[in-house]
Design a protein around this motif. Structure first.
Motif, short mmCIF file in Angstrom:
data_model
loop_
_atom_site.label_atom_id
_atom_site.label_comp_id
_atom_site.label_asym_id
_atom_site.label_seq_id
_atom_site.Cartn_x
_atom_site.Cartn_y
_atom_site.Cartn_z
N LEU A 152 -29.54 31.43 -2.03
CA LEU A 152 -28.48 31.46 -1.05
C LEU A 152 -27.84 30.03 -0.62
CD1 LEU A 152 -29.26 34.80 0.93
CD2 LEU A 152 -27.55 34.46 -1.23
N VAL A 192 -32.87 35.17 -5.16
CA VAL A 192 -31.50 34.95 -5.28
C VAL A 192 -31.37 33.59 -4.40
CG1 VAL A 192 -29.15 35.37 -4.00
CG2 VAL A 192 -30.73 37.24 -5.08
N LEU A 197 -34.68 38.16 0.07
CA LEU A 197 -34.36 37.93 -1.38
C LEU A 197 -34.64 36.32 -1.63
CD1 LEU A 197 -31.59 40.40 -2.00
CD2 LEU A 197 -33.93 40.61 -2.84
N ALA A 198 -34.20 35.53 -0.66
CA ALA A 198 -34.10 34.24 -0.67
C ALA A 198 -35.49 33.60 -0.70
CB ALA A 198 -33.37 33.28 0.37
N LYS A 233 -30.85 39.27 2.88
CA LYS A 233 -30.51 37.97 2.43
C LYS A 233 -31.79 37.01 2.39
CE LYS A 233 -25.49 37.99 2.68
NZ LYS A 233 -24.36 37.52 3.47
N ILE A 234 -32.19 37.09 3.61
CA ILE A 234 -33.59 36.12 3.78
C ILE A 234 -34.75 36.34 2.95
CG2 ILE A 234 -35.34 35.51 5.66
CD1 ILE A 234 -32.92 35.94 7.76
N VAL A 265 -28.34 43.33 6.94
CA VAL A 265 -27.95 42.63 5.74
C VAL A 265 -28.46 41.16 5.70
CG1 VAL A 265 -25.78 41.79 4.76
CG2 VAL A 265 -25.62 43.96 5.63
N GLN A 266 -28.52 40.66 6.96
CA GLN A 266 -28.85 39.16 6.99
C GLN A 266 -30.63 39.24 6.86
OE1 GLN A 266 -27.74 38.05 10.79
NE2 GLN A 266 -25.79 37.18 10.41
#
Length: 156
Positions: free
Chosen positions: A155, A153, A147-148, A144-145, A140-141
Motif C-alpha cells: 500500500l 498487498v 494485509l500490508a 489494510k494495515i 477498513v484501515q
C-alpha cells in the motif's frame, strides 16, 4: 439508631461515625428468633427404616456389579486390583465416547453449533471495537494495515 430491614424479623444496627472511630465495632445481623448470629438450619435426623423379613434378604448379585476389592494384609488394596479397575474404567469411557458419536450429526445448523458461532462472533466484534478504540483506525484501515504487514498487498 436502628433501621428496619425489608426482611421481617431482622434488624441492622447502624453505628454513627464518631462512635465507630472510638471503638472498633462491626455491623452484626441478628435474627429475632435466635440467639447469636444467623446460622444454617440443621437437617432433622433420619428415622430408622423398618425392614420386612422379605426385604432383609440381600438382593441377588447383578451381572455388571464390580468385583470385590482384593485386599491384602492391613486392608490395603493391591496394585493389581487398581490396574484392573483402571482398565475397566478406560474401556467404559471409550464405549461412552463411541455411543455419543453415534447420536447424530456434528456439523450444520445445530443449536450447539449456533451458540458457539454466536459467542465467537460477539468476541470478535468486541476485539474489533477495542482495537479501533486503542488505535483510532476503523475496520477498513485495520484490514489494510493487516494485509500490508503480512506482505499480501503493498500500500505504499
Amino acid at each position: 439508631m436502628s433501621t428496619a430491614c425489608p426482611i421481617p424479623s431482622v434488624r441492622i444496627r447502624i453505628i454513627p461515625a464518631e462512635q465507630r472511630r472510638r471503638r472498633h465495632l462491626s455491623t452484626v445481623v441478628r435474627s429475632a428468633n435466635a440467639e447469636g448470629p444467623l446460622r444454617r438450619p440443621a437437617a432433622p435426623p433420619l428415622a430408622p427404616k423398618l425392614q420386612s423379613p422379605a426385604a432383609a434378604a440381600p438382593p441377588p448379585p447383578a451381572a455388571t456389579a464390580p468385583p470385590p476389592p482384593v485386599v491384602s494384609g492391613e486392608g490395603a488394596v493391591t496394585l493389581e486390583y487398581q490396574r484392573k479397575r483402571a482398565k475397566e474404567m478406560q474401556q467404559y469411557f471409550r464405549q461412552k465416547k463411541l455411543e455419543e458419536a453415534d447420536q447424530g450429526p456434528f456439523f450444520g445448523f445445530l443449536p450447539k453449533n449456533e451458540i458457539s458461532n454466536g459467542r465467537w462472533a460477539m468476541f470478535g466484534f468486541a476485539v474489533g471495537l477495542l482495537t479501533e478504540y486503542a488505535t483510532g483506525a476503523d475496520f477498513v484501515q485495520q484490514m489494510k494495515i493487516l494485509l500490508a504487514n503480512f506482505g499480501i498487498v503493498d500500500l505504499d
